[in-house]
Design a protein around this motif. Structure first.
Motif, PDB file in Angstrom:
ATOM      1  N   GLU A  92     -14.799  -8.838  48.622  1.00  0.00           N
ATOM      2  CA  GLU A  92     -14.066  -8.997  47.374  1.00  0.00           C
ATOM      3  C   GLU A  92     -12.585  -8.885  47.703  1.00  0.00           C
ATOM      4  O   GLU A  92     -12.166  -7.968  48.412  1.00  0.00           O
ATOM      5  CB  GLU A  92     -14.469  -7.915  46.376  1.00  0.00           C
ATOM      6  CG  GLU A  92     -15.885  -8.054  45.867  1.00  0.00           C
ATOM      7  CD  GLU A  92     -16.223  -6.989  44.850  1.00  0.00           C
ATOM      8  OE1 GLU A  92     -15.308  -6.501  44.162  1.00  0.00           O
ATOM      9  OE2 GLU A  92     -17.405  -6.650  44.756  1.00  0.00           O
ATOM     10  N   LEU A  93     -11.794  -9.810  47.197  1.00  0.00           N
ATOM     11  CA  LEU A  93     -10.384  -9.893  47.565  1.00  0.00           C
ATOM     12  C   LEU A  93      -9.497  -9.170  46.559  1.00  0.00           C
ATOM     13  O   LEU A  93      -9.694  -9.289  45.359  1.00  0.00           O
ATOM     14  CB  LEU A  93      -9.950 -11.353  47.654  1.00  0.00           C
ATOM     15  CG  LEU A  93     -10.688 -12.217  48.673  1.00  0.00           C
ATOM     16  CD1 LEU A  93     -10.290 -13.667  48.512  1.00  0.00           C
ATOM     17  CD2 LEU A  93     -10.404 -11.732  50.068  1.00  0.00           C
ATOM     18  N   THR A  94      -8.528  -8.454  47.096  1.00  0.00           N
ATOM     19  CA  THR A  94      -7.479  -7.836  46.300  1.00  0.00           C
ATOM     20  C   THR A  94      -6.158  -8.262  46.912  1.00  0.00           C
ATOM     21  O   THR A  94      -5.952  -8.108  48.121  1.00  0.00           O
ATOM     22  CB  THR A  94      -7.581  -6.293  46.334  1.00  0.00           C
ATOM     23  OG1 THR A  94      -8.879  -5.907  45.913  1.00  0.00           O
ATOM     24  CG2 THR A  94      -6.533  -5.661  45.445  1.00  0.00           C
ATOM     25  N   PHE A  95      -5.268  -8.811  46.086  1.00  0.00           N
ATOM     26  CA  PHE A  95      -3.970  -9.263  46.580  1.00  0.00           C
ATOM     27  C   PHE A  95      -2.910  -8.226  46.235  1.00  0.00           C
ATOM     28  O   PHE A  95      -2.805  -7.778  45.098  1.00  0.00           O
ATOM     29  CB  PHE A  95      -3.604 -10.616  45.967  1.00  0.00           C
ATOM     30  CG  PHE A  95      -4.535 -11.713  46.398  1.00  0.00           C
ATOM     31  CD1 PHE A  95      -4.462 -12.228  47.679  1.00  0.00           C
ATOM     32  CD2 PHE A  95      -5.482 -12.216  45.530  1.00  0.00           C
ATOM     33  CE1 PHE A  95      -5.323 -13.227  48.088  1.00  0.00           C
ATOM     34  CE2 PHE A  95      -6.341 -13.228  45.929  1.00  0.00           C
ATOM     35  CZ  PHE A  95      -6.268 -13.732  47.215  1.00  0.00           C
ATOM     36  N   VAL A  96      -2.116  -7.859  47.258  1.00  0.00           N
ATOM     37  CA  VAL A  96      -1.056  -6.862  47.105  1.00  0.00           C
ATOM     38  C   VAL A  96       0.251  -7.512  47.551  1.00  0.00           C
ATOM     39  O   VAL A  96       0.311  -8.135  48.618  1.00  0.00           O
ATOM     40  CB  VAL A  96      -1.349  -5.616  47.968  1.00  0.00           C
ATOM     41  CG1 VAL A  96      -0.245  -4.597  47.832  1.00  0.00           C
ATOM     42  CG2 VAL A  96      -2.693  -5.015  47.597  1.00  0.00           C
ATOM     43  N   LEU A  97       1.280  -7.355  46.726  1.00  0.00           N
ATOM     44  CA  LEU A  97       2.588  -7.910  47.063  1.00  0.00           C
ATOM     45  C   LEU A  97       3.229  -7.063  48.157  1.00  0.00           C
ATOM     46  O   LEU A  97       3.387  -5.851  48.003  1.00  0.00           O
ATOM     47  CB  LEU A  97       3.480  -7.958  45.822  1.00  0.00           C
ATOM     48  CG  LEU A  97       4.840  -8.610  46.007  1.00  0.00           C
ATOM     49  CD1 LEU A  97       4.688 -10.064  46.425  1.00  0.00           C
ATOM     50  CD2 LEU A  97       5.622  -8.522  44.719  1.00  0.00           C
ATOM     51  N   ASP A  98       3.585  -7.690  49.263  1.00  0.00           N
ATOM     52  CA  ASP A  98       4.221  -7.009  50.387  1.00  0.00           C
ATOM     53  C   ASP A  98       5.655  -7.500  50.498  1.00  0.00           C
ATOM     54  O   ASP A  98       5.886  -8.678  50.749  1.00  0.00           O
ATOM     55  CB  ASP A  98       3.464  -7.305  51.682  1.00  0.00           C
ATOM     56  CG  ASP A  98       4.053  -6.591  52.882  1.00  0.00           C
ATOM     57  OD1 ASP A  98       4.703  -5.550  52.702  1.00  0.00           O
ATOM     58  OD2 ASP A  98       3.848  -7.086  54.006  1.00  0.00           O
ATOM     59  N   GLN A  99       6.604  -6.605  50.301  1.00  0.00           N
ATOM     60  CA  GLN A  99       8.008  -6.996  50.332  1.00  0.00           C
ATOM     61  C   GLN A  99       8.710  -6.536  51.608  1.00  0.00           C
ATOM     62  O   GLN A  99       9.928  -6.441  51.646  1.00  0.00           O
ATOM     63  CB  GLN A  99       8.724  -6.440  49.102  1.00  0.00           C
ATOM     64  CG  GLN A  99       8.168  -7.007  47.820  1.00  0.00           C
ATOM     65  CD  GLN A  99       8.844  -6.465  46.592  1.00  0.00           C
ATOM     66  OE1 GLN A  99       9.384  -5.378  46.610  1.00  0.00           O
ATOM     67  NE2 GLN A  99       8.804  -7.223  45.521  1.00  0.00           N
ATOM     68  N   SER A 100       7.952  -6.299  52.660  1.00  0.00           N
ATOM     69  CA  SER A 100       8.550  -5.798  53.897  1.00  0.00           C
ATOM     70  C   SER A 100       9.461  -6.840  54.557  1.00  0.00           C
ATOM     71  O   SER A 100      10.476  -6.482  55.151  1.00  0.00           O
ATOM     72  CB  SER A 100       7.465  -5.352  54.876  1.00  0.00           C
ATOM     73  OG  SER A 100       6.641  -6.435  55.223  1.00  0.00           O
TER      74      SER A 100
END
Length: 138
Positions: A92-100
């Protein structure tokens, strides 16, 4: 299977690559920015869940729109992932915003500005305390 086993690292890399391909070439949602990158994918050892870290080049609004577009297309993306990666379970996919990446670019710009202000127009030799011939001051 341990969290950092060779098998898990390979699965993470394969899922990351395939998610990038699917998002870039197959998802047609206009909210998803064309400058979207899958920075990392972490699949749990039981292959049930995957957290995908997404970086979007652009403003904050484009990033929010991209994440909402990906969340609405998660069923399609998961189905395509199941077809392209042969796993016992499709996570199951979860998308997380990565601002690195954006943070790194911002910090690099700030460092460059500080270095330019500190040198104040001095040449590199003068900044190190050397004469024109390269010898130090005595």
């Amino acid at each position: 299977m341990k969290k950092r086993s060779i098998k898990n690292v390979r699965i993470n890399a394969e899922v990351q690559r395939e998610l990038g391909n699917i998002i870039r070439s197959e998802v047609k949602d206009p909210r998803i920015s064309p400058l979207t990158t899958v920075v990392n994918a972490e699949v749990t050892p039981d292959l049930k869940y995957c957290k995908a870290y997404i970086s979007v080049l652009g403003d904050e609004e484009a990033a929010r729109d991209t994440i909402s577009g990906l969340k609405s297309a998660v069923g399609y993306i998961r189905g395509r992932l199941a077809q392209s990666v042969n796993l016992r379970n499709t996570p199951e996919l979860t998308f997380v915003l990565d601002q690195s990446i954006a943070y790194g670019v911002k910090m690099s710009r700030l460092i460059d500005e500080v270095v330019a202000q500190d040198s104040g127009g001095k040449s590199e030799n003068e900044f190190r305390g050397e004469d024109e011939d390269g010898a130090g001051e005595d």
